[in-house]
Write an enzyme that holds these catalytic residues in place. Structure first.
Site, short mmCIF file in Angstrom:
data_model
loop_
_atom_site.label_atom_id
_atom_site.label_comp_id
_atom_site.label_asym_id
_atom_site.label_seq_id
_atom_site.Cartn_x
_atom_site.Cartn_y
_atom_site.Cartn_z
N HIS A 89 0.84 -1.19 0.00
CA HIS A 89 0.00 0.00 0.00
C HIS A 89 0.88 1.24 0.00
O HIS A 89 2.07 1.18 0.28
CB HIS A 89 -0.96 0.00 1.19
N ASP A 143 6.00 4.60 4.86
CA ASP A 143 6.92 3.65 5.48
C ASP A 143 7.00 2.33 4.70
O ASP A 143 7.79 1.46 5.06
CB ASP A 143 6.56 3.39 6.96
N HIS A 197 6.42 -5.16 12.13
CA HIS A 197 5.78 -3.84 12.02
C HIS A 197 5.49 -3.27 13.41
O HIS A 197 4.42 -2.75 13.70
CB HIS A 197 4.47 -3.93 11.20
#
Lengths: 304, 304
Positions: free
Chosen positions: B63, B67, B271
């Site tokens: 996406h 980041d 993450h």
């Protein structure tokens, strides 16, 4: 309080390696920060060097090559996530708009602060920014695309008041500011006390010149004359002088020639090509022209 | 030769720190490389991990949050400077065009290779890419903007020929390929030698699922069923479950619930939010649901 420090965040050239990051530097002048260029990875390097994000309000971009600006989107986003509210000023050639505006639109529609692009003309030597402590001027350079360096001229601080003398002459408080700015004091009896007896001179204002990227370009010499520190790119060693010329970069020896002609007080070289595993020979070549040349290095801090 | 390795280049979330870089991973499957996401600093991390730039031809973008993609411009430029000629395929949601096309125009007008954008629909579970070794499918996820994970399905390798048996029966060379693909051998005398006596089965094909970023989202379970390794984001600990929900992220425990329900063989979480100095409690929370959860870490390599 940092008086005038230069932090080297990255001093490699286009190809970042495990040895050198791409270009970024920060000036800490009286605890306000000013960034020159922002290559990829700059924000992490700021964290490693424990540089305070909130103190940075001005970024100066020399030119729109990726190794000088690919760290901007990440830094802008991070500022947002850290809750920044102060406007961030980016002083850069006009191509910055083509680069950053689409990114701001796509990634940063809800930033809690404003990004102000101050478009500068890199072909002119002109005042770019001014505040109470500092004037910043562009320095036209000679590169493959429009590029300028930056001259950071600290403003002269007021002289220091000698408190014992002020007490002795019972100088009224309202006159002290004028005396710090150079006025004499006249006693109620009419005696003139010269300013030199009431004050100690402040440390002389400092000048820093940042010149990257550029071919060997003597027209900058009058602009950077006698600066306290000159950062000049020195991408190549003398054996690669042909390549330096072709790519509009400078050899270490040429950088030293600029420094010598401009009679600068110190020379710092950087923007080293990834082809050299060891930068020491670049220093040695520069030293033959300008002794005690300093090699830039990630994490290095110099105090003027 | 690497059979099916996963390299973790970065496993932090939006704010890179000195502890974690932003997201990037590389699969090495039979010595070809496939990148998932490309946060800022990925190219330097590739150098640190000695990953060969020339072996990478496919990048999958989950996406368009910074980041996960702010390392692309630098990597694309570096490929150019290294003289790459092979097309680079970037598989990504359509917003990639708004991001990369202006950058390619401004910074990379003269790349010596082609960047091919393969626009994918992150709302569909569909085949994204296929070659001789691999099929890659999108996995629709549930995040603040259109996002998908990726399922990497290795293709089954041919069975191994048992050379001693081939020699013993003097099987003609032209028949060997068929035998490796499962055929029996019929001797000149008409005897049928079953395939199982002539071959040893190849190692079973492996599956890897990469799911980041996403809220807790059980609809992915049938897609990732029984994969050999699931990478699932686990941005938050249980104490921050409200924040996880609000930001469309997952807690470590929720990631473990997905892994348990999908009966995956191994779970790798990453993450991680920058708010945690120590990620170990996230593992401990996941372990209560799915034992032996693996914590991602920069530099980690897992072999399937």
């Amino acid at each position: 309080m940092a008086d005038f420090d230069i932090h080297i965040l990255g001093c490699g050239s286009a190809l970042p390696t495990t040895q050198h990051l791409t270009t970024s530097q920060i000036i800490n002048l009286r605890d306000k920060l000013y960034m020159m260029d922002c290559g990829e990875g700059t924000q992490v390097q700021m964290r490693k060097m424990r540089i305070k994000f909130s103190r940075l309000n001005h970024i100066f971009t020399s030119h729109l090559h990726g190794d000088h600006c690919f760290g901007l989107p990440g830094l802008i986003s991070t500022f947002g996530m850290l809750g920044r509210t102060a406007t961030l000023h980016i002083h850069a050639p006009k191509e910055i708009e083509d680069y950053l505006l689409p990114i701001l639109k796509l990634f940063n529609q809800y930033l809690p602060y404003k990004v102000h692009l101050n478009i500068i003309d890199p072909t002119q030597h002109a005042l770019v920014m001014e505040n109470r402590s500092l004037e910043v001027y562009s320095i036209p350079l000679h590169h493959r695309i429009p590029t300028c360096g930056f001259l950071f001229k600290e403003k002269q601080k007021e002289d220091h008041l000698v408190k014992e003398m002020a007490d002795f002459y019972q100088i009224p408080t309202k006159l002290l500011q004028g005396i710090k700015q150079g006025e004499d004091f006249i006693t109620p009896e009419g005696e003139i006390i010269p300013n030199s007896r009431l004050t100690r001179p402040a440390v002389p204002a400092k000048k820093y010149a940042y010149c990257s990227d550029t071919a060997y370009y003597p027209p900058i010499i009058p602009i950077i004359k006698e600066v306290d520190l000159l950062y000049h790119e020195a991408t190549f060693a003398e054996c690669d002088a042909v390549r330096a010329k072709k790519t509009y970069h400078t050899t270490a020896k040429q950088a030293a020639e600029i420094a010598r002609s401009a009679q600068v007080k110190k020379l710092l070289i950087g923007h080293f090509s990834a082809r050299y595993e060891d930068d020491q020979p670049l220093k040695e070549e520069a030293d033959t022209i300008y002794p005690d040349t300093i090699l830039a290095k990630e994490g290095l801090t110099l105090s003027l």
